[in-house]
Write a protein that holds these residues in place. Structure first.
Motif, PDB file in Angstrom:
ATOM      1  N   ARG A  65       6.518   7.518 -11.243  1.00  0.00           N
ATOM      2  CA  ARG A  65       7.638   6.812 -10.622  1.00  0.00           C
ATOM      3  C   ARG A  65       7.290   6.586  -9.152  1.00  0.00           C
ATOM      4  N   TRP A  66       7.635   5.407  -8.653  1.00  0.00           N
ATOM      5  CA  TRP A  66       7.435   5.089  -7.248  1.00  0.00           C
ATOM      6  C   TRP A  66       8.660   4.333  -6.749  1.00  0.00           C
ATOM      7  N   ARG A  67       8.946   4.476  -5.461  1.00  0.00           N
ATOM      8  CA  ARG A  67      10.054   3.740  -4.846  1.00  0.00           C
ATOM      9  C   ARG A  67       9.498   2.861  -3.742  1.00  0.00           C
ATOM     10  N   HIS A  68       9.890   1.609  -3.725  1.00  0.00           N
ATOM     11  CA  HIS A  68       9.447   0.679  -2.686  1.00  0.00           C
ATOM     12  C   HIS A  68      10.303   0.931  -1.444  1.00  0.00           C
ATOM     13  N   ALA A  69      10.018   2.035  -0.768  1.00  0.00           N
ATOM     14  CA  ALA A  69      10.871   2.532   0.320  1.00  0.00           C
ATOM     15  C   ALA A  69      10.927   1.592   1.513  1.00  0.00           C
ATOM     16  N   MET A  70       9.819   0.941   1.851  1.00  0.00           N
ATOM     17  CA  MET A  70       9.795   0.051   3.025  1.00  0.00           C
ATOM     18  C   MET A  70       9.990  -1.410   2.608  1.00  0.00           C
ATOM     19  N   GLY A  71      10.531  -1.610   1.432  1.00  0.00           N
ATOM     20  CA  GLY A  71      10.772  -2.975   0.940  1.00  0.00           C
ATOM     21  C   GLY A  71      12.147  -3.062   0.317  1.00  0.00           C
ATOM     22  N   CYS A  72      12.179  -3.366  -0.967  1.00  0.00           N
ATOM     23  CA  CYS A  72      13.461  -3.580  -1.651  1.00  0.00           C
ATOM     24  C   CYS A  72      14.208  -2.282  -1.924  1.00  0.00           C
ATOM     25  N   GLY A  73      13.516  -1.135  -1.845  1.00  0.00           N
ATOM     26  CA  GLY A  73      14.177   0.145  -2.039  1.00  0.00           C
ATOM     27  C   GLY A  73      14.349   0.551  -3.489  1.00  0.00           C
ATOM     28  N   LYS A  74      13.848  -0.231  -4.414  1.00  0.00           N
ATOM     29  CA  LYS A  74      14.060   0.064  -5.824  1.00  0.00           C
ATOM     30  C   LYS A  74      12.936   0.925  -6.402  1.00  0.00           C
ATOM     31  N   TRP A  75      13.296   1.679  -7.445  1.00  0.00           N
ATOM     32  CA  TRP A  75      12.340   2.509  -8.177  1.00  0.00           C
ATOM     33  C   TRP A  75      11.642   1.668  -9.222  1.00  0.00           C
ATOM     34  N   PHE A  76      10.388   1.978  -9.468  1.00  0.00           N
ATOM     35  CA  PHE A  76       9.651   1.352 -10.556  1.00  0.00           C
ATOM     36  C   PHE A  76       8.628   2.346 -11.093  1.00  0.00           C
ATOM     37  N   HIS A  77       7.999   1.984 -12.188  1.00  0.00           N
ATOM     38  CA  HIS A  77       6.973   2.833 -12.789  1.00  0.00           C
ATOM     39  C   HIS A  77       5.597   2.191 -12.619  1.00  0.00           C
ATOM     40  N   ALA A  78       4.587   3.029 -12.537  1.00  0.00           N
ATOM     41  CA  ALA A  78       3.205   2.547 -12.430  1.00  0.00           C
ATOM     42  C   ALA A  78       2.323   3.355 -13.371  1.00  0.00           C
ATOM     43  N   ALA A  79       1.361   2.681 -13.972  1.00  0.00           N
ATOM     44  CA  ALA A  79       0.342   3.341 -14.781  1.00  0.00           C
ATOM     45  C   ALA A  79      -0.954   3.232 -14.011  1.00  0.00           C
ATOM     46  N   ARG A  80      -1.560   4.367 -13.697  1.00  0.00           N
ATOM     47  CA  ARG A  80      -2.797   4.325 -12.925  1.00  0.00           C
ATOM     48  C   ARG A  80      -3.687   5.488 -13.306  1.00  0.00           C
ATOM     49  N   CYS A  81      -4.939   5.406 -12.858  1.00  0.00           N
ATOM     50  CA  CYS A  81      -5.897   6.479 -13.076  1.00  0.00           C
ATOM     51  C   CYS A  81      -5.899   7.360 -11.831  1.00  0.00           C
ATOM     52  N   ASP A  96       0.844  -1.191   0.000  1.00  0.00           N
ATOM     53  CA  ASP A  96       0.000   0.000   0.000  1.00  0.00           C
ATOM     54  C   ASP A  96       0.881   1.243   0.000  1.00  0.00           C
ATOM     55  N   GLU A  97       0.248   2.382  -0.196  1.00  0.00           N
ATOM     56  CA  GLU A  97       1.005   3.600  -0.419  1.00  0.00           C
ATOM     57  C   GLU A  97       1.871   4.008   0.760  1.00  0.00           C
ATOM     58  N   THR A  98       1.598   3.506   1.974  1.00  0.00           N
ATOM     59  CA  THR A  98       2.436   3.862   3.114  1.00  0.00           C
ATOM     60  C   THR A  98       3.814   3.204   3.037  1.00  0.00           C
ATOM     61  N   GLU A  99       3.956   2.189   2.189  1.00  0.00           N
ATOM     62  CA  GLU A  99       5.254   1.520   2.014  1.00  0.00           C
ATOM     63  C   GLU A  99       6.037   2.089   0.840  1.00  0.00           C
ATOM     64  N   LEU A 100       5.429   3.043   0.150  1.00  0.00           N
ATOM     65  CA  LEU A 100       6.017   3.567  -1.082  1.00  0.00           C
ATOM     66  C   LEU A 100       6.339   5.046  -0.946  1.00  0.00           C
ATOM     67  N   HIS A 101       7.236   5.504  -1.814  1.00  0.00           N
ATOM     68  CA  HIS A 101       7.569   6.924  -1.889  1.00  0.00           C
ATOM     69  C   HIS A 101       7.325   7.388  -3.316  1.00  0.00           C
ATOM     70  N   PRO A 102       6.505   8.435  -3.511  1.00  0.00           N
ATOM     71  CA  PRO A 102       6.228   8.885  -4.876  1.00  0.00           C
ATOM     72  C   PRO A 102       7.413   9.639  -5.466  1.00  0.00           C
ATOM     73  N   GLY A 103       7.580   9.491  -6.769  1.00  0.00           N
ATOM     74  CA  GLY A 103       8.700  10.151  -7.451  1.00  0.00           C
ATOM     75  C   GLY A 103       8.273  11.026  -8.610  1.00  0.00           C
ATOM     76  N   GLY A 104       6.977  11.281  -8.729  1.00  0.00           N
ATOM     77  CA  GLY A 104       6.514  12.169  -9.787  1.00  0.00           C
ATOM     78  C   GLY A 104       6.325  11.480 -11.116  1.00  0.00           C
ATOM     79  N   GLN A 105       6.249  12.273 -12.139  1.00  0.00           N
ATOM     80  CA  GLN A 105       5.968  11.783 -13.488  1.00  0.00           C
ATOM     81  C   GLN A 105       7.082  10.873 -13.997  1.00  0.00           C
ATOM     82  N   ALA A 106       6.700   9.793 -14.644  1.00  0.00           N
ATOM     83  CA  ALA A 106       7.665   8.880 -15.254  1.00  0.00           C
ATOM     84  C   ALA A 106       7.994   9.333 -16.672  1.00  0.00           C
ATOM     85  N   HIS A 107       9.074   8.807 -17.196  1.00  0.00           N
ATOM     86  CA  HIS A 107       9.488   9.013 -18.583  1.00  0.00           C
ATOM     87  C   HIS A 107       9.766  10.485 -18.903  1.00  0.00           C
ATOM     88  N   VAL A 108      10.429  11.172 -17.998  1.00  0.00           N
ATOM     89  CA  VAL A 108      10.847  12.550 -18.245  1.00  0.00           C
ATOM     90  C   VAL A 108      12.232  12.503 -18.886  1.00  0.00           C
TER      91      VAL A 108
END
Ligand SMILES: [Zn+2]
Length: 107
Positions: A55-71, A14-26
């Protein structure tokens, strides 16, 4: 609550385990870019009402950045994918087009 599946460790978080990184593909402005391109890179971001690539970072997990497509309206998640891609995978684009026929496409 927003729930995203980290594509690196396959954990739904859930979002409490993640850190937002703004728009992807800049795209970064190159050294020969003008002021307008540099302003675009530094300050101007999309803020759509609807499908958004982020862009999102799995801050409370593996620590890696990933991208998400959502509404941004319904929090419907169309998919998550590696941050080491220049554009969204075709299966995610197909999923968005199937659920949002009026979507203008990735640009
Ligand atoms: Zn992870």
């Amino acid at each position: 609550m927003l729930t995203l599946t980290c594509p690196c460790c396959n954990i739904a978080c859930d979002e409490t385990e993640l850190h937002p990184g703004g728009q992807a593909h800049v795209s970064r402005a190159g050294p020969d870019s003008g002021d307008d391109a540099f302003e675009q890179y530094l300050f101007l971001r999309k803020n759509p009402r609807g499908v958004h690539f982020e862009r999102w970072r799995h801050a409370m997990g593996c620590g890696k950045w990933f991208h998400a497509a959502r509404c941004t309206v319904t929090l419907e998640v169309f998919g998550t994918y590696s941050a080491q891609t220049l554009e969204p995978p075709q299966d995610i684009l197909d999923a968005i087009a199937a659920r949002r026929p009026d979507w203008q496409g990735f640009a």
